[in-house]
Motif scaffolding. Sequence first.
Motif, PDB file in Angstrom:
ATOM      1  N   VAL A  11     -53.906 -41.741   7.151  1.00  0.00           N
ATOM      2  CA  VAL A  11     -52.934 -41.403   8.462  1.00  0.00           C
ATOM      3  C   VAL A  11     -52.246 -42.726   8.544  1.00  0.00           C
ATOM      4  O   VAL A  11     -53.054 -43.700   8.485  1.00  0.00           O
ATOM      5  CB  VAL A  11     -53.950 -40.799   9.447  1.00  0.00           C
ATOM      6  CG1 VAL A  11     -54.229 -39.588   9.271  1.00  0.00           C
ATOM      7  CG2 VAL A  11     -54.636 -41.958   9.824  1.00  0.00           C
ATOM      8  N   VAL A  12     -51.133 -42.660   9.070  1.00  0.00           N
ATOM      9  CA  VAL A  12     -50.202 -43.895   9.323  1.00  0.00           C
ATOM     10  C   VAL A  12     -49.654 -43.621  10.587  1.00  0.00           C
ATOM     11  O   VAL A  12     -48.982 -42.697  10.999  1.00  0.00           O
ATOM     12  CB  VAL A  12     -49.302 -43.797   8.252  1.00  0.00           C
ATOM     13  CG1 VAL A  12     -48.397 -45.328   8.326  1.00  0.00           C
ATOM     14  CG2 VAL A  12     -49.620 -44.212   6.761  1.00  0.00           C
ATOM     15  N   VAL A  18     -55.540 -42.769  16.086  1.00  0.00           N
ATOM     16  CA  VAL A  18     -56.446 -42.594  16.969  1.00  0.00           C
ATOM     17  C   VAL A  18     -56.864 -41.210  17.158  1.00  0.00           C
ATOM     18  O   VAL A  18     -58.043 -40.833  17.330  1.00  0.00           O
ATOM     19  CB  VAL A  18     -56.114 -43.102  18.534  1.00  0.00           C
ATOM     20  CG1 VAL A  18     -56.787 -42.508  19.475  1.00  0.00           C
ATOM     21  CG2 VAL A  18     -55.722 -44.551  18.410  1.00  0.00           C
ATOM     22  N   ARG A  19     -56.198 -40.293  17.042  1.00  0.00           N
ATOM     23  CA  ARG A  19     -56.447 -38.848  17.237  1.00  0.00           C
ATOM     24  C   ARG A  19     -57.595 -38.406  15.896  1.00  0.00           C
ATOM     25  O   ARG A  19     -58.369 -37.719  16.241  1.00  0.00           O
ATOM     26  CB  ARG A  19     -55.208 -37.972  16.825  1.00  0.00           C
ATOM     27  CG  ARG A  19     -54.572 -37.411  18.130  1.00  0.00           C
ATOM     28  CD  ARG A  19     -53.438 -36.551  18.018  1.00  0.00           C
ATOM     29  NE  ARG A  19     -52.356 -36.857  18.675  1.00  0.00           N
ATOM     30  CZ  ARG A  19     -51.162 -36.990  18.148  1.00  0.00           C
ATOM     31  NH1 ARG A  19     -50.894 -36.622  16.784  1.00  0.00           N
ATOM     32  NH2 ARG A  19     -50.154 -37.468  18.756  1.00  0.00           N
ATOM     33  N   GLU A  25     -62.440 -37.845  11.705  1.00  0.00           N
ATOM     34  CA  GLU A  25     -61.973 -37.568  10.470  1.00  0.00           C
ATOM     35  C   GLU A  25     -61.573 -38.986   9.527  1.00  0.00           C
ATOM     36  O   GLU A  25     -61.122 -38.744   8.244  1.00  0.00           O
ATOM     37  CB  GLU A  25     -60.529 -37.060  10.189  1.00  0.00           C
ATOM     38  CG  GLU A  25     -60.605 -35.583  11.020  1.00  0.00           C
ATOM     39  CD  GLU A  25     -59.619 -34.805  11.267  1.00  0.00           C
ATOM     40  OE1 GLU A  25     -58.269 -35.442  11.184  1.00  0.00           O
ATOM     41  OE2 GLU A  25     -59.292 -33.719  11.656  1.00  0.00           O
ATOM     42  N   VAL A  26     -61.936 -40.040   9.893  1.00  0.00           N
ATOM     43  CA  VAL A  26     -61.517 -41.536   9.316  1.00  0.00           C
ATOM     44  C   VAL A  26     -62.742 -42.146   9.089  1.00  0.00           C
ATOM     45  O   VAL A  26     -63.985 -42.303   9.548  1.00  0.00           O
ATOM     46  CB  VAL A  26     -60.729 -42.263  10.684  1.00  0.00           C
ATOM     47  CG1 VAL A  26     -60.586 -43.598   9.901  1.00  0.00           C
ATOM     48  CG2 VAL A  26     -59.472 -41.533  10.793  1.00  0.00           C
ATOM     49  N   GLN A  27     -62.626 -42.704   7.669  1.00  0.00           N
ATOM     50  CA  GLN A  27     -63.996 -43.349   7.175  1.00  0.00           C
ATOM     51  C   GLN A  27     -63.704 -44.977   7.342  1.00  0.00           C
ATOM     52  O   GLN A  27     -64.627 -45.708   7.473  1.00  0.00           O
ATOM     53  CB  GLN A  27     -64.195 -43.071   5.584  1.00  0.00           C
ATOM     54  CG  GLN A  27     -63.005 -43.409   4.695  1.00  0.00           C
ATOM     55  CD  GLN A  27     -63.496 -43.197   3.178  1.00  0.00           C
ATOM     56  OE1 GLN A  27     -64.352 -42.424   2.931  1.00  0.00           O
ATOM     57  NE2 GLN A  27     -62.788 -43.464   2.302  1.00  0.00           N
ATOM     58  N   ARG A  44     -59.442 -50.741  18.255  1.00  0.00           N
ATOM     59  CA  ARG A  44     -60.683 -51.075  18.419  1.00  0.00           C
ATOM     60  C   ARG A  44     -61.547 -50.451  19.234  1.00  0.00           C
ATOM     61  O   ARG A  44     -62.566 -50.242  18.706  1.00  0.00           O
ATOM     62  CB  ARG A  44     -60.523 -52.737  18.785  1.00  0.00           C
ATOM     63  CG  ARG A  44     -59.944 -53.500  17.946  1.00  0.00           C
ATOM     64  CD  ARG A  44     -60.119 -55.026  18.455  1.00  0.00           C
ATOM     65  NE  ARG A  44     -59.105 -55.853  17.805  1.00  0.00           N
ATOM     66  CZ  ARG A  44     -59.177 -56.569  16.851  1.00  0.00           C
ATOM     67  NH1 ARG A  44     -60.160 -56.392  16.055  1.00  0.00           N
ATOM     68  NH2 ARG A  44     -58.382 -57.233  15.979  1.00  0.00           N
ATOM     69  N   ASP A  45     -61.234 -49.896  20.207  1.00  0.00           N
ATOM     70  CA  ASP A  45     -62.024 -48.925  21.131  1.00  0.00           C
ATOM     71  C   ASP A  45     -62.256 -47.809  20.561  1.00  0.00           C
ATOM     72  O   ASP A  45     -63.592 -47.370  20.464  1.00  0.00           O
ATOM     73  CB  ASP A  45     -61.399 -48.902  22.613  1.00  0.00           C
ATOM     74  CG  ASP A  45     -61.207 -50.046  23.258  1.00  0.00           C
ATOM     75  OD1 ASP A  45     -62.035 -51.156  23.151  1.00  0.00           O
ATOM     76  OD2 ASP A  45     -60.599 -49.797  24.524  1.00  0.00           O
ATOM     77  N   ALA A  46     -61.391 -47.102  19.862  1.00  0.00           N
ATOM     78  CA  ALA A  46     -61.681 -46.030  19.049  1.00  0.00           C
ATOM     79  C   ALA A  46     -62.622 -46.008  18.239  1.00  0.00           C
ATOM     80  O   ALA A  46     -63.493 -45.331  17.738  1.00  0.00           O
ATOM     81  CB  ALA A  46     -60.491 -45.345  18.691  1.00  0.00           C
ATOM     82  N   CYS A  47     -62.463 -47.084  17.366  1.00  0.00           N
ATOM     83  CA  CYS A  47     -63.309 -47.521  15.873  1.00  0.00           C
ATOM     84  C   CYS A  47     -64.735 -47.857  16.547  1.00  0.00           C
ATOM     85  O   CYS A  47     -65.661 -47.286  15.853  1.00  0.00           O
ATOM     86  CB  CYS A  47     -62.871 -48.765  15.185  1.00  0.00           C
ATOM     87  SG  CYS A  47     -61.268 -48.283  14.300  1.00  0.00           S
ATOM     88  N   ASN A  48     -64.854 -48.568  17.703  1.00  0.00           N
ATOM     89  CA  ASN A  48     -66.296 -48.764  18.231  1.00  0.00           C
ATOM     90  C   ASN A  48     -66.976 -47.743  18.519  1.00  0.00           C
ATOM     91  O   ASN A  48     -68.084 -47.486  18.217  1.00  0.00           O
ATOM     92  CB  ASN A  48     -66.146 -49.869  19.366  1.00  0.00           C
ATOM     93  CG  ASN A  48     -65.847 -51.384  18.957  1.00  0.00           C
ATOM     94  OD1 ASN A  48     -65.967 -51.626  17.638  1.00  0.00           O
ATOM     95  ND2 ASN A  48     -65.245 -52.164  19.708  1.00  0.00           N
TER      96      ASN A  48
END
Length: 80
Positions: A11-12, A18-19, A25-27, A44-48
């Motif tokens: 996804v780009v 973020v969605r 769905e993201v590795q 960063r917040d979504a990844c954390n």
Amino acid sequence: MYEKLKEGRKVVGTRRLVRALLAGEVQEAYLADDADLFIAREVRDACNKMGVRLVVVPTKAELGKLCGVEVKTAAAGLLR
């Protein structure tokens, strides 16, 4: 390190990333080091929150090129 991003499903763009992150769905996520602070904080917040590894790429132009798009991009993600 970036080979996976070039070849895999991705996804780009910040909104799409973020969605996809919040949907699980993201590795692996990628963030341009020169991205706006608001975008960087959001990614960063979504990844954390989701426990996803975040890889920092030097520039938006380089990240766009790695994703195979003709525009600069601040964020992208490799899908599962």
